[in-house]
Design a protein around this motif. Structure first.
Motif, PDB file in Angstrom:
ATOM      1  N   HIS A 134       7.078  46.501  62.287  1.00 50.06           N
ATOM      2  CA  HIS A 134       7.001  47.095  61.185  1.00 50.06           C
ATOM      3  C   HIS A 134       6.934  48.558  61.265  1.00 50.06           C
ATOM      4  CE1 HIS A 134       4.761  48.542  57.551  1.00 50.06           C
ATOM      5  NE2 HIS A 134       3.917  49.242  58.339  1.00 50.06           N
ATOM      6  N   ASP A 135       6.271  49.106  62.393  1.00 48.75           N
ATOM      7  CA  ASP A 135       6.033  50.552  62.642  1.00 48.75           C
ATOM      8  C   ASP A 135       7.321  51.248  62.825  1.00 48.75           C
ATOM      9  OD1 ASP A 135       3.182  50.144  62.607  1.00 48.75           O
ATOM     10  OD2 ASP A 135       3.188  50.137  64.841  1.00 48.75           O
ATOM     11  N   ALA A 137      10.303  50.069  61.743  1.00 52.78           N
ATOM     12  CA  ALA A 137      11.100  50.047  60.588  1.00 52.78           C
ATOM     13  C   ALA A 137      10.683  51.234  59.706  1.00 52.78           C
ATOM     14  CB  ALA A 137      10.686  48.516  60.045  1.00 52.78           C
ATOM     15  N   ARG A 138       9.276  51.512  59.913  1.00 50.02           N
ATOM     16  CA  ARG A 138       8.930  52.590  58.798  1.00 50.02           C
ATOM     17  C   ARG A 138       9.363  54.142  59.422  1.00 50.02           C
ATOM     18  NH1 ARG A 138       2.427  53.599  58.157  1.00 50.02           N
ATOM     19  NH2 ARG A 138       2.879  55.335  59.411  1.00 50.02           N
ATOM     20  N   ASP A 143      13.499  48.710  55.329  1.00 48.19           N
ATOM     21  CA  ASP A 143      12.642  47.692  54.903  1.00 48.19           C
ATOM     22  C   ASP A 143      12.083  46.975  55.779  1.00 48.19           C
ATOM     23  OD1 ASP A 143      13.233  48.322  52.221  1.00 48.19           O
ATOM     24  OD2 ASP A 143      14.847  46.686  52.182  1.00 48.19           O
ATOM     25  N   SER A 144      10.748  46.438  55.780  1.00 47.96           N
ATOM     26  CA  SER A 144       9.840  45.851  56.660  1.00 47.96           C
ATOM     27  C   SER A 144      10.654  44.494  57.098  1.00 47.96           C
ATOM     28  CB  SER A 144       8.659  45.306  55.866  1.00 47.96           C
ATOM     29  OG  SER A 144       7.929  44.425  56.870  1.00 47.96           O
ATOM     30  N   LEU A 146       9.158  41.786  58.644  1.00 52.82           N
ATOM     31  CA  LEU A 146       8.203  40.638  58.879  1.00 52.82           C
ATOM     32  C   LEU A 146       8.326  39.775  58.003  1.00 52.82           C
ATOM     33  CD1 LEU A 146       4.791  42.724  59.688  1.00 52.82           C
ATOM     34  CD2 LEU A 146       7.045  42.205  61.045  1.00 52.82           C
ATOM     35  N   HIS A 184       0.973  40.413  53.080  1.00 51.65           N
ATOM     36  CA  HIS A 184       1.604  41.508  54.073  1.00 51.65           C
ATOM     37  C   HIS A 184       0.837  42.747  53.974  1.00 51.65           C
ATOM     38  CE1 HIS A 184       4.661  44.937  54.797  1.00 51.65           C
ATOM     39  NE2 HIS A 184       5.211  44.161  55.456  1.00 51.65           N
ATOM     40  N   ASP A 185       0.412  43.312  52.722  1.00 43.57           N
ATOM     41  CA  ASP A 185      -0.183  44.517  52.830  1.00 43.57           C
ATOM     42  C   ASP A 185      -1.769  44.412  53.435  1.00 43.57           C
ATOM     43  OD1 ASP A 185       1.783  45.291  51.543  1.00 43.57           O
ATOM     44  OD2 ASP A 185       0.797  45.836  49.466  1.00 43.57           O
ATOM     45  N   LEU A 188      -1.434  44.588  57.033  1.00 42.81           N
ATOM     46  CA  LEU A 188      -1.141  46.100  57.422  1.00 42.81           C
ATOM     47  C   LEU A 188      -2.654  46.680  57.266  1.00 42.81           C
ATOM     48  CD1 LEU A 188       2.340  46.790  55.862  1.00 42.81           C
ATOM     49  CD2 LEU A 188       1.691  46.322  58.333  1.00 42.81           C
ATOM     50  N   GLY A 197       3.225  52.529  53.233  1.00 42.42           N
ATOM     51  CA  GLY A 197       3.981  53.453  54.167  1.00 42.42           C
ATOM     52  C   GLY A 197       3.367  54.795  54.189  1.00 42.42           C
TER      53      GLY A 197
END
Length: 198
Positions: A134-135, A137-138, A143-144, A146, A184-185, A188, A197
């Motif tokens: 995720h990190d 990708a950011r 896009d995520s 995961l 997902h949120d 995180l 993000g």
């Protein structure tokens, strides 16, 4: 889903985002906010190089070997070389094959920080790889990567251990998210990341 399956999902999620890196991405700085132990700024090359090193050890770790058995410097140096994405994918393939061969989750894995069960080793490394996917990708603004199944597996493994892992310095301070936010949120948020993000 068992621990080895989650490891494979997480390692492949990281590999998927590594395969999206373009030449100009490798020198980007990795935000210190995305690590619980901020130090000198790292480039994406350094971050992915560390994960290559970590994956290189997986077959030996799961075979019950110690770092002394293998040689502490066995995987030192540049493991990415001139074809970093191909090299990384090969390391992931070897690590996942070793994970799928494990038939006893209670076997001892000799980590640098001490001995743990294969089950615990899988959960720790799966979290590390999944969240790092995720990190990265950011950082490169894609896009995520995961999948819903990976998100759920990480949530179910991590949420009961949040206090323990935060006390150990593995997780940063929690970022509040609405109670009805997607899983997902929420995942995180408990790892100290801004879901949108930020």
């Amino acid at each position: 889903m068992d621990a080895a399956d989650v490891f494979v999902l997480a390692d492949n999620a990281l590999n998927d985002v590594v395969q999206q890196l373009r030449e100009e991405h490798w020198t980007l700085s990795f935000p210190p906010a995305l690590t619980t132990r901020p130090a000198a700024p790292l480039s994406l090359w350094q971050v992915i190089g560390y994960h290559a090193y970590d994956d290189a050890w997986v077959p030996d770790m799961l075979a019950g070997r110690t770092m002394k058995d293998v040689g502490p410097g066995r995987y030192d140096g540049d493991l990415l070389g001139d074809s970093p994405q191909r090299a990384f994918a090969a390391l992931v393939e070897r690590a996942c094959a070793a994970a799928c061969a494990v038939d006893d989750y209670d076997r001892v894995v000799h980590c640098s920080f001490g001995d743990v069960s294969a089950r615990e080793y899988f959960w720790q490394t799966s979290y590390f790889r999944g969240i790092r996917a995720h990190d990265v990708a950011r950082v490169i603004d894609v896009d995520s990567v995961l999948s819903p199944s990976l998100v759920r597996a990480l949530w179910e493994a991590l949420s009961p251990r949040v206090a323990q892992w935060r006390a150990a310095g593995v997780l940063g301070p929690e970022v509040p998210v609405p109670a009805g936010a997607p899983l997902h949120d929420r995942l995180l948020g408990i790892t100290g990341r801004e879901p949108a993000g930020g």
